[in-house]
Design a protein around this motif. Structure first.
Motif, PDB file in Angstrom:
ATOM      1  N   ARG A  63      33.641  44.172  44.060  1.00 18.69           N
ATOM      2  CA  ARG A  63      34.081  42.792  44.301  1.00 18.69           C
ATOM      3  C   ARG A  63      32.848  41.925  44.539  1.00 18.69           C
ATOM      4  NH1 ARG A  63      35.008  37.917  46.183  1.00 18.69           N
ATOM      5  NH2 ARG A  63      37.124  37.347  46.801  1.00 18.69           N
ATOM      6  N   ARG A  65      44.095  38.056  41.328  1.00 18.91           N
ATOM      7  CA  ARG A  65      44.640  39.036  42.266  1.00 18.91           C
ATOM      8  C   ARG A  65      44.268  38.621  43.677  1.00 18.91           C
ATOM      9  NH1 ARG A  65      44.866  44.747  41.031  1.00 18.91           N
ATOM     10  NH2 ARG A  65      45.167  44.955  38.796  1.00 18.91           N
ATOM     11  N   TRP A 104      34.866  37.526  41.459  1.00 23.98           N
ATOM     12  CA  TRP A 104      35.352  38.315  40.316  1.00 23.98           C
ATOM     13  C   TRP A 104      35.188  39.790  40.690  1.00 23.98           C
ATOM     14  CZ3 TRP A 104      31.491  41.477  38.552  1.00 23.98           C
ATOM     15  CH2 TRP A 104      30.165  41.029  38.708  1.00 23.98           C
ATOM     16  N   SER A 105      35.903  40.660  39.962  1.00 21.71           N
ATOM     17  CA  SER A 105      35.841  42.083  40.309  1.00 21.71           C
ATOM     18  C   SER A 105      36.017  42.965  39.083  1.00 21.71           C
ATOM     19  CB  SER A 105      36.894  42.418  41.367  1.00 21.71           C
ATOM     20  OG  SER A 105      38.201  42.169  40.872  1.00 21.71           O
ATOM     21  N   ASP A 135      44.711  50.711  39.773  1.00 21.22           N
ATOM     22  CA  ASP A 135      44.011  49.690  38.991  1.00 21.22           C
ATOM     23  C   ASP A 135      43.258  50.376  37.847  1.00 21.22           C
ATOM     24  OD1 ASP A 135      44.903  48.161  41.077  1.00 21.22           O
ATOM     25  OD2 ASP A 135      42.947  47.331  41.624  1.00 21.22           O
ATOM     26  N   ARG A 137      39.997  39.593  38.164  1.00 23.68           N
ATOM     27  CA  ARG A 137      39.643  40.936  37.689  1.00 23.68           C
ATOM     28  C   ARG A 137      39.215  40.809  36.238  1.00 23.68           C
ATOM     29  NH1 ARG A 137      41.456  45.762  39.608  1.00 23.68           N
ATOM     30  NH2 ARG A 137      40.693  44.869  41.561  1.00 23.68           N
ATOM     31  N   GLU A 143      41.462  40.757  32.910  1.00 23.60           N
ATOM     32  CA  GLU A 143      42.861  40.422  33.196  1.00 23.60           C
ATOM     33  C   GLU A 143      43.070  38.911  33.199  1.00 23.60           C
ATOM     34  OE1 GLU A 143      44.032  44.098  36.229  1.00 23.60           O
ATOM     35  OE2 GLU A 143      44.156  42.039  36.942  1.00 23.60           O
ATOM     36  N   THR A 162      37.802  48.992  34.233  1.00 24.01           N
ATOM     37  CA  THR A 162      37.321  47.840  33.470  1.00 24.01           C
ATOM     38  C   THR A 162      36.677  48.347  32.187  1.00 24.01           C
ATOM     39  OG1 THR A 162      36.989  46.562  35.476  1.00 24.01           O
ATOM     40  CG2 THR A 162      35.711  45.871  33.551  1.00 24.01           C
ATOM     41  N   ARG A 215      36.337  49.982  43.050  1.00 29.68           N
ATOM     42  CA  ARG A 215      36.402  48.551  42.739  1.00 29.68           C
ATOM     43  C   ARG A 215      35.099  47.900  43.210  1.00 29.68           C
ATOM     44  NH1 ARG A 215      40.756  50.629  44.808  1.00 29.68           N
ATOM     45  NH2 ARG A 215      40.214  50.008  46.924  1.00 29.68           N
TER      46      ARG A 215
END
Ligand SMILES: Nc1nc2c(c(=O)[nH]1)N[C@H]1C(S)=C(S)[C@@H](COP(=O)(O)O)O[C@H]1N2
Ligand SMILES: [Mo]
Length: 317
Positions: A136, A292, A141-142, A67, A285, A288, A70, A134
């Motif tokens: 979360r 997901r 949202w993440s 991934d 995400r 994006e 961000t 990551r």
């Protein structure tokens, strides 16, 4: 995993190998603390803030699942920090003048060596590692964030928990003059409190973060030091910590006190257990399109599922 050619990534992201930690960043971080101090003294923290993302650095451009990181601007401009406001887009502006120097963390409770640490001491004592995790949020949202920090376990070993210590309790700064949400959002029981079981706190994935994208944290991200526990919902990642206590009983967090039917102590990311008001099966995400699938333990099951053997998964919330 496919290697990304350097031409395909933004210039500030030096691609090394995954799981490779920034070494020799201690001097870098120390100089950044001095920079922040100088800024605080001269009263121009906004200059540092404006340049934060232009000067962003990370040694990895993706996490271990592939991934991608961000965007820095999203990480510093889309925040939850209720001490300032519940509006994610305006936290950064309201938090920008938070005084983060001098800053101390008082570590005590059921320990053999209680001690108050200046934030500079922690930077000196422990190597600042890069960890791409990551994040979360319970709101579904993440993000993927290149944190800088050190394992909480290192600090806990310094103070030596006694055999009665079973949990760790964390507290955020209480300063209504600087944090207007502590007055206007009177529904909440300030200061913000969070907790971990001692074995969760000692796990290598659990860090105290002092920076991200190569710089010391900005106020909106929990400067000068905040907790990061990547397999739990974002609200466990308590910001701007001033106090850490080893305790015998399970602490009551701000969210447990505010809405016990919605927010539990463990709060491990679990796509199968819906929040009473929305599903946790998928997430958005940031940066994006589309959604997901949310992964059990936010994708860290292999590392942490054993901590909860025999426990009812529904209790996690
Ligand atoms: N003290 C404090 N810590 C906090 C919060 C808060 O309101 N106050 N919000 C939490 C929530 S809900 C999330 S999702 C993360 C967000 O961290 P970020 O803004 O750095 O992405 O911080 C957590 N830590
Ligand atoms: Mo959150």
């Amino acid at each position: 995993m496919e290697k990304i050619r350097s031409s395909e990534i933004t210039p500030e992201h030096l691609y090394l190998s995954r799981r490779k930690f920034i070494k020799g960043s201690l001097a870098l971080l120390t100089s950044m603390f001095l920079f922040n101090e100088a800024c605080a003294r001269s009263g121009v923290p906004s200059v540092a803030t404006e340049q934060f993302c232009d000067m962003a650095t990370a040694s990895q451009n993706m996490d271990e699942l592939g991934d991608v990181l961000t965007d820095c601007e999203d990480i510093i401009n889309y925040n939850n920090f209720y001490e300032f406001t519940t509006s994610k887009e305006t936290v950064a502006g309201l938090a920008k003048d938070l005084r983060i120097s001098p800053w101390t963390i008082q570590v005590g409770g059921l320990v053999k060596n209680p001690k108050t640490y200046a934030i500079e001491d922690l930077a000196r004592m422990f190597d600042q590692e890069e960890r791409v995790y990551r994040l979360r949020c319970v709101e579904a949202w993440s993000m993927v964030i290149p944190w800088l920090g050190f394992p909480l376990a290192k600090l806990l070993k310094e103070v030596e928990p006694t055999s009665e210590a079973k949990y760790v309790r964390f507290e955020t700064l209480f300063d209504p003059e600087q944090m207007r949400g502590q007055t206007t959002l009177h529904y909440y029981d300030w200061p913000y409190v969070e907790g971990l079981r001692l074995d969760e706190a000692m796990h290598d994935l659990t860090i105290l973060s002092t920076g991200l994208y190569g710089h010391t944290l900005l106020p909106q991200n929990g400067a000068p030091i905040r907790l990061v526990v990547p397999w739990k919902y974002g609200f466990k990642n308590i910001k701007s910590i001033v106090k850490i206590d080893l305790v015998a009983e399970q602490p009551v967090s701000l969210w447990m006190a505010a809405a016990p039917s919605e927010y539990g102590f463990y709060a491990n990311v679990n796509p199968k257990v819906a929040h009473p008001r929305w599903s946790q099966a998928s997430e958005r995400r940031i940066g994006e399109f589309g959604r997901r699938e949310t992964l059990p333990f936010n994708g860290y099951a292999e590392e942490v599922a054993h901590l909860y053997e025999g426990m009812d998964l529904k209790e996690f919330f």
